[in-house]
Scaffold this motif. Structure first.
Motif: not given
Length: 97
Positions: A43, A77, A70, A49-51, A40
């Motif tokens: 983003a 997530l 995401q 946010a995280l991807e 992770a």
């Protein structure tokens, strides 16, 4: 006192990423020897946010389930991607390891 010292090196982005990765592993009940990966990162769009990309593979690498997503909630997530991986066949792969 120890927590106060550690606060100086706390990184919220790293904590969020690790939380998402661990949530993925925990939801799959995957230990250190399981052929499971999760990565992770922020983003990059300033949203907070995280991807995350993750996979579950058979030991011989012939079967691989890949998921990506995401989200702003790291725990959610990781759990969401684990559920997707299970729907795509990760449970069968992990049953054989």
């Amino acid at each position: 006192r120890t927590l106060a010292l550690l606060a100086a090196i706390e990184d919220a982005n790293v904590r969020a990423a690790v939380t998402a990765e661990r949530a993925f592993l925990h939801a799959l009940d995957a230990g250190c020897s399981a052929p499971v990966a999760a990565f992770a990162t922020p983003a990059g769009n300033g949203s907070g946010a995280l991807e995350m990309r993750a996979l579950v593979a058979s030991h011989d690498g012939r079967q691989v389930v890949r998921v990506a997503g995401q989200g702003a909630d790291p725990q959610g997530l990781g759990e969401t991607l684990a559920a997707q991986a299970l729907r795509q066949g990760a449970e069968e792969i992990l049953a054989r390891v």
